[in-house]
Design an enzyme around this catalytic site. Structure first.
Site, PDB file in Angstrom:
ATOM      1  N   ASP A  33      -0.690  -2.081   3.238  1.00 18.84           N
ATOM      2  CA  ASP A  33      -0.651  -0.673   3.606  1.00 18.84           C
ATOM      3  C   ASP A  33       0.476  -0.019   2.802  1.00 18.84           C
ATOM      4  OD1 ASP A  33       1.796  -1.270   4.875  1.00 18.84           O
ATOM      5  OD2 ASP A  33       0.907  -1.296   6.880  1.00 18.84           O
ATOM      6  N   SER A  34       0.731   1.254   3.028  1.00 21.01           N
ATOM      7  CA  SER A  34       1.721   1.968   2.210  1.00 21.01           C
ATOM      8  C   SER A  34       3.124   1.386   2.368  1.00 21.01           C
ATOM      9  CB  SER A  34       1.710   3.461   2.533  1.00 21.01           C
ATOM     10  OG  SER A  34       1.967   3.668   3.908  1.00 21.01           O
TER      11      SER A  34
END
Length: 73
Positions: A33-34
């Site tokens: 994910d980010s």
């Protein structure tokens, strides 16, 4: 060890498992994910003694390898 092999080692260590990673593998394929991407980039900067910058956009592991090789030249 080449850049791709070193990246594989960093990613596998980060994820805590042996993943199949090729140049065309995306970070989404790896389940990043980010926040994971930010953590990974910080580890890469430290390992290669480079600065990737906050505006870096890479979609695949191969894109990241090319960027690291460009910076290290």
């Amino acid at each position: 060890m080449n850049v791709l092999e070193e990246l594989k080692a960093i990613v596998n260590d980060y994820k805590g498992e042996e993943l199949t990673i090729a140049a065309e593998t995306t970070f989404e394929d790896l389940g990043f994910d980010s926040l994971d991407k930010v953590d990974l980039m910080m580890q890469i900067e430290e390992k290669f003694d480079i600065t990737l910058g906050d505006d870096l956009v890479v979609n695949t592991v191969g894109d990241l390898v090319k960027k690291i090789e460009e910076i290290k030249q």
